[in-house]
Scaffold this motif. Structure first.
Motif, PDB file in Angstrom:
ATOM      1  N   GLY A 155       0.796  -1.222   0.000  1.00  0.00           N
ATOM      2  CA  GLY A 155       0.000   0.000   0.000  1.00  0.00           C
ATOM      3  C   GLY A 155       0.825   1.268   0.000  1.00  0.00           C
ATOM      4  N   GLU A 338      -5.912  -8.485   4.699  1.00  0.00           N
ATOM      5  CA  GLU A 338      -7.235  -8.427   4.070  1.00  0.00           C
ATOM      6  C   GLU A 338      -7.262  -7.401   2.952  1.00  0.00           C
ATOM      7  OE1 GLU A 338     -10.071  -7.494   7.023  1.00  0.00           O
ATOM      8  OE2 GLU A 338     -10.007  -9.479   7.959  1.00  0.00           O
ATOM      9  N   GLN A 339      -6.689  -6.249   3.232  1.00  0.00           N
ATOM     10  CA  GLN A 339      -6.776  -5.157   2.265  1.00  0.00           C
ATOM     11  C   GLN A 339      -5.863  -5.352   1.074  1.00  0.00           C
ATOM     12  OE1 GLN A 339      -6.317  -1.277   3.855  1.00  0.00           O
ATOM     13  NE2 GLN A 339      -8.260  -1.327   4.939  1.00  0.00           N
ATOM     14  N   GLN A 340      -4.996  -6.315   1.198  1.00  0.00           N
ATOM     15  CA  GLN A 340      -3.984  -6.471   0.152  1.00  0.00           C
ATOM     16  C   GLN A 340      -4.620  -6.662  -1.214  1.00  0.00           C
ATOM     17  OE1 GLN A 340      -1.350  -9.648   0.939  1.00  0.00           O
ATOM     18  NE2 GLN A 340       0.259  -8.886  -0.370  1.00  0.00           N
TER      19      GLN A 340
END
Lengths: 340, 340
Positions: A155, A338-340
């Motif tokens: 990110g 999770e956000q990956q």
DNA sequence: ACTTGGCACTCGGATTCCGGGAGTGCCAGC
DNA sequence: GCTGGCACTCCCGGAATCCGAGTGCCAAGT
């Protein structure tokens, strides 16, 4: 066993001292803990513990205070990490879930940790070198000016302006982008240098000059400057560290503002997941010899990508602090994954 | 004129108090400044100044200390901004020139300012709403997952993950990107909402669902969340504020950690370029009533895009601080404009 | 071999009690 | 309106004092 009781006494001393912030004497010890022996006995034990260097008295005829070594033994042998309650875990989860991007995750986490522990919290951004290229973009800003944007799968966004000696038109820009992207997309940043090594040679004349500039900047971004970022929160808690501690606030604040120091605090051992506690003088950083640092690695996917932790007075609540640090690290890892 | 001398006395009191941090008496005043009158005369003037509320005595029969109002008059009528020396200006320039990206500029500036003034410095990131779209990118992360990246001409990067209910293939992604980019590129962020309003309708069925999700996130990024970021440095200087000030460190630190407070401190008046000084109680923020805040806007191109400044004790060196703040703001503006 | 109660001793911290000195306000005189 | 003189106030720092928690050690008990 006599030895056992001695350790029990040490534990009691640490607990009481952490709770009261005052040297603890033999009498109050037997009153507050059910040790089943008389103050005189405790005094003997205390003398022994003092000989071993685990406790000390600030002045003759005062109570005892744990030494750094005493805390060390306490942490290693006498205490267990205190798990968070279900309610706390829920609070952590819901607080971190609202994060919209990496900056937000980092910021929320570090503040949360500061609040939970009432100490100074720090968190390291996921290491650039350990992650891979999610996206790379070249944007023409002006005829001889290109914006290079690199987004990693953790990110992080890195952007750099490239000044080229020659004019780069859209066509050339497009070709450069294609070449580079096909080589680096999805690659680990550490491998990028190898992958782009011969791209420059695929261009001729002026174009090569431009390509070389772009590649150079790219390399700089991924290799030379794997500078890590650190975020800090809870410095207001420094003031709480204490009455007696007040004079020492300045060097601590100073040290904490120095990025390099923070990184050293978080430990070179970036690859370790282990909960690490460095007590007092075990910290090599000057000005922090009266503080302890509790750190742990957090993971993205199944790799440890960075560390987070807290800095507090040596007389901190180790079990609780360790519990909070570990819990937050787990949640951060989960969210990032999770956000990956 | 008698009135003139009174003001001269006020100025002398402020200067001495700032220098010594001790209440200043009539005798030392005539000794250190050539006022050409006797202590008794000064005492009369002091009594008058006290009646006007410009100075006060901590206790009967102690020297005088300026009140907030006294500082106000000093700043408004008795002092001039002290320009930086050529050497200082050179130092500023060379220090800031090394910055590689926006984060770096902000960080270097705020640290520099903290160092120059020996106070707590803060800087606001260039406002998103005032800048325009330099580049917008859509990256497919997974079949139903898109990364939206928005880069503004002030150098800020915003990224957000969009979850779509339907699968988005490369073709659709490309078409969405083209449509959006042609509408928003180069546009001011405030106008983006209008420009993309009817893009959703250019898609049909499932595609419309996906487009709607992307557009919604985009709007969120540019409109709803024009959250401003603030960076802080020099908190270690808080400890220096002083002997007497020590107890008040905590609320100040607390206030300074609260982003919202910082933003309020920097002032709603984002459009003003003027050097603003808020003294003591003029700050509405609780816990900062013993501090003064000096802020100024800095520009990108020919528009003021944000503010920067410092927080310090009311008894600060106003002319010097104002000079430093103004100088740094100018350099920041210059660097940002160059890098644009 | 430990544990325990007793006892003399130590020493830091709080409290009190001055004395000096810087500073003030006021007044009478210039 | 300025000035020197004077009485008064009160903060600050140091010395003296007291109190009590806590210790170390010892002799006796288990």
């Amino acid at each position: 066993m006599v030895e056992d009781r001695r350790l029990a006494v040490l534990r009691a001393i640490v607990e009481d001292y952490v709770a009261t912030h005052e040297p603890v004497g033999s009498r109050s010890l037997v009153e507050r803990h059910s040790l089943g022996v008389s103050p005189a006995t405790i005094r003997n034990d205390m003398a022994a513990l003092e000989d071993e260097g685990l406790i000390a008295q600030p002045h003759t005829s005062a109570g005892r205070v744990p030494t750094d070594q005493g805390y060390r033994v306490f942490v290693d042998r006498l205490s267990a990490v205190k798990p968070m309650s279900a309610a706390e875990r829920r609070a952590i989860g819901s607080f971190l879930d609202g994060a919209v991007d990496l900056d937000d995750v980092m910021q929320r986490s570090v503040r949360l940790l500061a609040q939970l522990t009432r100490q100074v919290a720090l968190i390291q951004y996921p290491s650039l070198t350990r992650s891979s290229v999610r996206h790379l973009e070249l944007v023409g800003l002006a005829p001889t000016r290109i914006l290079l944007v690199l987004i990693s799968d953790s990110g992080r966004v890195e952007q750099r302006v490239v000044e080229t000696a020659v004019v780069v038109d859209d066509d050339l820009l497009g070709r450069m982008r294609t070449r580079i992207v096909e080589q680096v997309n999805g690659q680990r940043l550490v491998d990028v240098a190898d992958r782009v090594a011969d791209i420059t040679e695929q261009f001729q004349g002026d174009e090569r000059t431009a390509a070389a500039a772009v590649i150079a900047t790219l390399l700089e971004t991924v290799v030379e400057r794997h500078e890590e970022r650190v975020m800090l929160a809870g410095t207001a808690n420094l003031a709480t560290f204490g009455e007696d501690f007040t004079g020492a606030v300045r060097p601590v604040l100073e040290a904490l503002e120095e990025q390099m120091v923070l990184l050293r605090l978080l430990g070179e051992s970036r690859t370790t997941e282990a909960l690490t506690v460095r007590i007092g003088h075990e910290n090599e950083v000057e000005g922090l010899s009266a503080t302890s640092v509790v750190t742990v690695g957090y993971s993205l996917g199944d790799e440890i990508v960075a560390q987070l932790g807290v800095v507090g007075p040596t007389r901190m609540d180790y079990p609780g602090t360790m519990g909070s640090v570990r819990a937050v690290a787990r949640y951060v890892g989960r969210i990032l994954t999770e956000q990956q």
